[in-house]
Design a protein around this motif. Structure first.
Motif, PDB file in Angstrom:
ATOM      1  N   LYS A   1       0.815  -1.215   0.000  1.00  0.00           N
ATOM      2  CA  LYS A   1       0.000   0.000   0.000  1.00  0.00           C
ATOM      3  C   LYS A   1       0.851   1.269   0.000  1.00  0.00           C
ATOM      4  N   ALA A   2       1.909   1.275   0.766  1.00  0.00           N
ATOM      5  CA  ALA A   2       2.759   2.467   0.864  1.00  0.00           C
ATOM      6  C   ALA A   2       3.814   2.525  -0.245  1.00  0.00           C
ATOM      7  N   ARG A   3       3.992   1.436  -0.972  1.00  0.00           N
ATOM      8  CA  ARG A   3       5.066   1.368  -1.972  1.00  0.00           C
ATOM      9  C   ARG A   3       4.598   1.547  -3.408  1.00  0.00           C
ATOM     10  N   LEU A   4       3.324   1.290  -3.651  1.00  0.00           N
ATOM     11  CA  LEU A   4       2.810   1.389  -5.017  1.00  0.00           C
ATOM     12  C   LEU A   4       1.877   2.587  -5.151  1.00  0.00           C
ATOM     13  N   THR A   5       1.795   3.096  -6.363  1.00  0.00           N
ATOM     14  CA  THR A   5       0.811   4.145  -6.615  1.00  0.00           C
ATOM     15  C   THR A   5      -0.579   3.521  -6.499  1.00  0.00           C
ATOM     16  N   GLU A   6      -1.565   4.354  -6.379  1.00  0.00           N
ATOM     17  CA  GLU A   6      -2.933   3.864  -6.285  1.00  0.00           C
ATOM     18  C   GLU A   6      -3.307   3.042  -7.519  1.00  0.00           C
ATOM     19  N   THR A   7      -2.854   3.498  -8.683  1.00  0.00           N
ATOM     20  CA  THR A   7      -3.146   2.794  -9.930  1.00  0.00           C
ATOM     21  C   THR A   7      -2.480   1.427  -9.964  1.00  0.00           C
ATOM     22  N   MET A   8      -1.219   1.351  -9.570  1.00  0.00           N
ATOM     23  CA  MET A   8      -0.507   0.078  -9.584  1.00  0.00           C
ATOM     24  C   MET A   8      -1.047  -0.877  -8.514  1.00  0.00           C
ATOM     25  N   LEU A   9      -1.483  -0.325  -7.384  1.00  0.00           N
ATOM     26  CA  LEU A   9      -2.091  -1.160  -6.346  1.00  0.00           C
ATOM     27  C   LEU A   9      -3.403  -1.750  -6.868  1.00  0.00           C
ATOM     28  N   ALA A  10      -4.179  -0.943  -7.567  1.00  0.00           N
ATOM     29  CA  ALA A  10      -5.432  -1.429  -8.162  1.00  0.00           C
ATOM     30  C   ALA A  10      -5.148  -2.495  -9.216  1.00  0.00           C
ATOM     31  N   THR A  11      -4.085  -2.314  -9.983  1.00  0.00           N
ATOM     32  CA  THR A  11      -3.689  -3.308 -10.978  1.00  0.00           C
ATOM     33  C   THR A  11      -3.356  -4.630 -10.297  1.00  0.00           C
ATOM     34  N   PHE A  12      -2.589  -4.574  -9.230  1.00  0.00           N
ATOM     35  CA  PHE A  12      -2.219  -5.768  -8.474  1.00  0.00           C
ATOM     36  C   PHE A  12      -3.474  -6.452  -7.926  1.00  0.00           C
ATOM     37  N   GLN A  13      -4.367  -5.655  -7.355  1.00  0.00           N
ATOM     38  CA  GLN A  13      -5.600  -6.199  -6.767  1.00  0.00           C
ATOM     39  C   GLN A  13      -6.497  -6.847  -7.824  1.00  0.00           C
ATOM     40  N   THR A  14      -6.488  -6.300  -9.037  1.00  0.00           N
ATOM     41  CA  THR A  14      -7.247  -6.920 -10.125  1.00  0.00           C
ATOM     42  C   THR A  14      -6.704  -8.317 -10.406  1.00  0.00           C
ATOM     43  N   GLY A  15      -5.388  -8.453 -10.403  1.00  0.00           N
ATOM     44  CA  GLY A  15      -4.781  -9.768 -10.575  1.00  0.00           C
ATOM     45  C   GLY A  15      -5.220 -10.732  -9.488  1.00  0.00           C
ATOM     46  N   VAL A  16      -5.233 -10.267  -8.253  1.00  0.00           N
ATOM     47  CA  VAL A  16      -5.656 -11.094  -7.120  1.00  0.00           C
ATOM     48  C   VAL A  16      -7.105 -11.530  -7.295  1.00  0.00           C
ATOM     49  N   GLN A  17      -7.955 -10.584  -7.642  1.00  0.00           N
ATOM     50  CA  GLN A  17      -9.385 -10.863  -7.782  1.00  0.00           C
ATOM     51  C   GLN A  17      -9.640 -11.909  -8.872  1.00  0.00           C
ATOM     52  N   TYR A  18      -9.034 -11.712 -10.026  1.00  0.00           N
ATOM     53  CA  TYR A  18      -9.238 -12.662 -11.120  1.00  0.00           C
ATOM     54  C   TYR A  18      -8.632 -14.019 -10.797  1.00  0.00           C
ATOM     55  N   GLN A  19      -7.512 -14.046 -10.119  1.00  0.00           N
ATOM     56  CA  GLN A  19      -6.911 -15.323  -9.744  1.00  0.00           C
ATOM     57  C   GLN A  19      -7.839 -16.080  -8.809  1.00  0.00           C
ATOM     58  N   PHE A  20      -8.419 -15.381  -7.852  1.00  0.00           N
ATOM     59  CA  PHE A  20      -9.295 -16.061  -6.901  1.00  0.00           C
ATOM     60  C   PHE A  20     -10.551 -16.582  -7.585  1.00  0.00           C
ATOM     61  N   TYR A  21     -11.201 -15.747  -8.389  1.00  0.00           N
ATOM     62  CA  TYR A  21     -12.413 -16.184  -9.094  1.00  0.00           C
ATOM     63  C   TYR A  21     -12.136 -17.407  -9.965  1.00  0.00           C
ATOM     64  N   HIS A  22     -11.016 -17.383 -10.654  1.00  0.00           N
ATOM     65  CA  HIS A  22     -10.725 -18.484 -11.571  1.00  0.00           C
ATOM     66  C   HIS A  22     -10.185 -19.712 -10.849  1.00  0.00           C
ATOM     67  N   SER A  23      -9.681 -19.546  -9.642  1.00  0.00           N
ATOM     68  CA  SER A  23      -9.365 -20.708  -8.807  1.00  0.00           C
ATOM     69  C   SER A  23     -10.656 -21.449  -8.464  1.00  0.00           C
ATOM     70  N   LEU A  24     -11.686 -20.682  -8.118  1.00  0.00           N
ATOM     71  CA  LEU A  24     -12.995 -21.288  -7.858  1.00  0.00           C
ATOM     72  C   LEU A  24     -13.562 -21.913  -9.127  1.00  0.00           C
ATOM     73  N   GLY A  25     -13.349 -21.243 -10.261  1.00  0.00           N
ATOM     74  CA  GLY A  25     -13.792 -21.798 -11.535  1.00  0.00           C
ATOM     75  C   GLY A  25     -13.118 -23.130 -11.828  1.00  0.00           C
ATOM     76  N   LEU A  26     -11.847 -23.239 -11.507  1.00  0.00           N
ATOM     77  CA  LEU A  26     -11.126 -24.483 -11.739  1.00  0.00           C
ATOM     78  C   LEU A  26     -11.664 -25.596 -10.831  1.00  0.00           C
ATOM     79  N   ILE A  27     -12.019 -25.255  -9.616  1.00  0.00           N
ATOM     80  CA  ILE A  27     -12.646 -26.245  -8.726  1.00  0.00           C
ATOM     81  C   ILE A  27     -13.969 -26.713  -9.328  1.00  0.00           C
ATOM     82  N   LEU A  28     -14.740 -25.802  -9.878  1.00  0.00           N
ATOM     83  CA  LEU A  28     -15.996 -26.155 -10.533  1.00  0.00           C
ATOM     84  C   LEU A  28     -15.757 -27.117 -11.698  1.00  0.00           C
ATOM     85  N   ILE A  29     -14.737 -26.850 -12.483  1.00  0.00           N
ATOM     86  CA  ILE A  29     -14.410 -27.725 -13.606  1.00  0.00           C
ATOM     87  C   ILE A  29     -14.110 -29.142 -13.108  1.00  0.00           C
ATOM     88  N   VAL A  30     -13.330 -29.243 -12.036  1.00  0.00           N
ATOM     89  CA  VAL A  30     -12.994 -30.561 -11.484  1.00  0.00           C
ATOM     90  C   VAL A  30     -14.253 -31.283 -11.022  1.00  0.00           C
TER      91      VAL A  30
END
Length: 122
Positions: A27-56
C-alpha cells in the motif's frame, strides 16, 4: 484431475496471501493505480481458482476432454493474466502489459469450453 484440484487450492491460497500482502505490504510502496492493478490480478486469480474447482467437480460427474482443456486454459489464464498484472504492478515493465489480454482470452475460452462440454454431455 487431481492436479487441477491441487493447483486450484494452492492458487486460491496464494491469492489470499497476495491480497493481504498488497493491502498491508504494498500500500505504501505502489501508486494507487498500480495497487489497483495488483488487486485486479488477485481478484481474477481467486475467481478463476474457484472456476477451476468447478471444472474438477463437473468433470467427476461428466468426464470430457473439453473439460480437461478448459482446466488447462483456466490455469494458463491465471498465470498469464494475473501473473502479468503482478509483474506490471511490481516492476512497471511495460512489455508485460500485452501479455494480460492473452490470459484474458484463455479465461474466455476456458469458460466457453466448459459450456460446450456441459451442453454436449447433456
Amino acid at each position: 484431475m487431481q492436479f487441477y484440484l491441487v493447483a486450484a487450492g494452492l492458487s486460491a491460497m496464494l491469492s489470499v496471501m497476495l491480497g493481504a500482502f498488497a493491502a498491508h505490504g504494498l500500500k505504501a510502496r505502489l501508486t494507487e493505480t498500480m495497487l489497483a492493478t495488483f488487486q485486479t490480478g488477485v481478484q481474477y486469480q481467486f475467481y478463476h481458482s474457484l472456476g477451476l474447482i468447478l471444472i474438477v467437480l463437473l468433470y467427476r460427474q461428466q468426464p470430457s476432454g473439453l473439460m480437461m482443456w478448459s482446466g488447462t486454459l483456466m490455469l494458463a489464464g491465471m498465470v498469464l493474466f494475473s501473473g502479468s498484472l503482478y509483474g506490471l504492478a511490481l516492476t512497471r515493465l511495460s512489455w508485460l502489459g500485452p501479455i494480460t489480454p492473452l490470459g484474458g482470452m484463455c479465461f474466455v475460452f476456458a469458460w466457453l469450453l466448459l459450456v460446450i462440454a456441459v451442453i454436449k454431455n447433456g
